[in-house]
Scaffold this motif. Structure first.
Motif, PDB file in Angstrom:
ATOM      1  N   VAL A   1      58.122  18.456 -12.793  1.00 14.78           N
ATOM      2  CA  VAL A   1      58.393  19.527 -12.213  1.00 14.78           C
ATOM      3  C   VAL A   1      59.135  19.085 -10.875  1.00 14.78           C
ATOM      4  CG1 VAL A   1      57.738  21.979 -11.287  1.00 14.78           C
ATOM      5  CG2 VAL A   1      56.583  20.703 -13.126  1.00 14.78           C
ATOM      6  N   PRO A   2      60.309  18.894 -10.771  1.00 15.19           N
ATOM      7  CA  PRO A   2      60.978  18.562  -9.486  1.00 15.19           C
ATOM      8  C   PRO A   2      61.248  19.968  -8.813  1.00 15.19           C
ATOM      9  CG  PRO A   2      62.717  18.383 -11.153  1.00 15.19           C
ATOM     10  CD  PRO A   2      61.469  18.759 -11.937  1.00 15.19           C
TER      11      PRO A   2
ATOM     12  N   ALA B   1      60.488  21.329 -16.105  1.00 12.22           N
ATOM     13  CA  ALA B   1      59.739  22.692 -15.904  1.00 12.22           C
ATOM     14  C   ALA B   1      60.193  23.183 -14.451  1.00 12.22           C
ATOM     15  CB  ALA B   1      58.291  22.791 -16.257  1.00 12.22           C
ATOM     16  N   SER B   2      60.279  24.301 -14.405  1.00 13.49           N
ATOM     17  CA  SER B   2      60.370  25.022 -13.053  1.00 13.49           C
ATOM     18  C   SER B   2      59.425  26.133 -12.855  1.00 13.49           C
ATOM     19  CB  SER B   2      61.674  25.237 -12.826  1.00 13.49           C
ATOM     20  OG  SER B   2      62.278  26.283 -13.446  1.00 13.49           O
TER      21      SER B   2
ATOM     22  N   GLU C   1      56.397  16.713  -9.713  1.00 10.61           N
ATOM     23  CA  GLU C   1      55.264  16.372 -10.288  1.00 10.61           C
ATOM     24  C   GLU C   1      55.380  16.228 -11.845  1.00 10.61           C
ATOM     25  OE1 GLU C   1      50.947  17.195  -9.655  1.00 10.61           O
ATOM     26  OE2 GLU C   1      52.446  17.143  -8.303  1.00 10.61           O
ATOM     27  N   GLY C   2      54.546  15.439 -12.476  1.00 12.12           N
ATOM     28  CA  GLY C   2      54.498  15.185 -13.947  1.00 12.12           C
ATOM     29  C   GLY C   2      53.030  15.326 -14.555  1.00 12.12           C
TER      30      GLY C   2
ATOM     31  N   THR D   1      54.130  21.022  -6.293  1.00 18.62           N
ATOM     32  CA  THR D   1      54.725  21.589  -7.543  1.00 18.62           C
ATOM     33  C   THR D   1      53.539  21.595  -8.951  1.00 18.62           C
ATOM     34  OG1 THR D   1      55.663  19.679  -8.266  1.00 18.62           O
ATOM     35  CG2 THR D   1      57.131  21.086  -6.908  1.00 18.62           C
ATOM     36  N   SER D   2      52.520  21.195  -8.604  1.00 23.12           N
ATOM     37  CA  SER D   2      51.482  21.315  -9.303  1.00 23.12           C
ATOM     38  C   SER D   2      51.076  22.653  -9.951  1.00 23.12           C
ATOM     39  CB  SER D   2      50.143  20.705  -8.917  1.00 23.12           C
ATOM     40  OG  SER D   2      50.388  19.433  -8.305  1.00 23.12           O
ATOM     41  N   ASP D   3      51.525  23.761  -9.007  1.00 23.55           N
ATOM     42  CA  ASP D   3      51.346  25.047  -9.711  1.00 23.55           C
ATOM     43  C   ASP D   3      51.936  25.235 -10.932  1.00 23.55           C
ATOM     44  OD1 ASP D   3      53.891  24.979  -8.397  1.00 23.55           O
ATOM     45  OD2 ASP D   3      53.975  27.018  -8.106  1.00 23.55           O
ATOM     46  N   VAL D   4      53.087  24.870 -11.190  1.00 22.25           N
ATOM     47  CA  VAL D   4      53.973  24.813 -12.530  1.00 22.25           C
ATOM     48  C   VAL D   4      53.221  24.402 -13.661  1.00 22.25           C
ATOM     49  CG1 VAL D   4      56.149  24.416 -13.558  1.00 22.25           C
ATOM     50  CG2 VAL D   4      56.039  24.830 -11.267  1.00 22.25           C
TER      51      VAL D   4
END
Length: 245
Positions: free
Chosen positions: A96-97, A32-33, A118-119, A77-80
């Motif tokens: 989410v890289p 995801a992005s 983030e995973g 990247t936790s926002d994603v």
């Protein structure tokens, strides 16, 4: 006389982002992005960082003017996670890289910009054992089958319990050396079980579903894996580094 031109190749950062993505894709994760320009809600509030919470001081943030818009360069990247959970039903597993930004002084191990992966896994009957098994599988695929990890208590506002994940030093194999500060272990990432407040915020019933999340600094992984001594080298444009890999 016609000479063969040197061909370009992918930067070491790009190579490893793709490698990490391939590993998690093979484990059933979706990639995801999301936006690098973020707002306060997705970067902090929905991740259980209440207003004026001291945990916000853990992350030095680049705020954009005017102040009343509350726009910022994302610090993680936790926002994603939040954006994805708002639009998708459990169960799911994503990584989410992407690039993140921190307003801090730079040195050999810190940069104002760096890459994070983030995973997030959410489903029924998810436990800390699932988290440990997932991370162990990932790190073995990345560093080799002889990887050993351990979990220590840690604090992150969006998980409970939170853990710090250490990997046995790949140079001394646990005996102690300068690379691991003679401890035998190297801190590799942070993780934990998704806080019920986070799930409830996006409309996922925390009584039915559980989840785990983790975040790994891609730059740090590359430094360990390839023996790069200064994180700033990745962004200098110095071909002496680029051409080695």
């Amino acid at each position: 006389m016609i000479t063969k031109k040197n061909k370009g190749h992918l930067h070491l950062l790009t190579q490893n982002i793709r490698k990490i993505s391939e590993i998690f894709s093979s484990m059933g994760f979706e990639i995801a992005s999301g936006p690098e320009l973020e707002n306060e809600y997705y970067n902090f509030e929905a991740l259980n960082f209440p207003k004026d919470h001291p945990a916000r001081d853990m992350q030095d943030t680049f705020w954009l003017k005017p102040d009343n818009l509350k726009k910022l360069l994302r610090t993680q990247t936790s926002d994603v996670q939040i954006r994805y959970m708002e639009k998708n039903q459990a169960p799911f597993a994503i990584i989410v890289p992407g690039k993140v930004f921190r307003n801090e002084a730079t040195d050999t191990t810190h940069e104002a910009q760096f890459y994070q992966c983030e995973g997030l896994v959410v489903g029924e009957n998810i436990t800390l054992a699932n988290l440990k098994g997932t991370l162990e599988t990932f790190l073995k695929k990345l560093f080799g089958d002889d990887v050993i990890i351990r979990l220590r208590p840690g604090y992150f506002p969006f998980v409970e319990p939170g853990v710090e994940v250490d990997m046995i030093c790949f140079k001394c194999k646990g005996d102690g050396c300068p690379s691991c500060s003679h401890s035998g272990w190297i801190e590799i990432l942070g993780a934990g079980m998704v806080h019920p407040n986070v799930l409830n915020t996006v409309g996922i019933d925390s009584r039915k579903y559980q989840g785990f999340a983790f975040g790994v600094g891609i730059d740090r992984v590359i430094m360990l894996k390839h023996g790069v001594d200064d994180v700033r080298r990745f962004y200098s444009g110095d071909l002496r580094l680029v051409n080695q890999f």
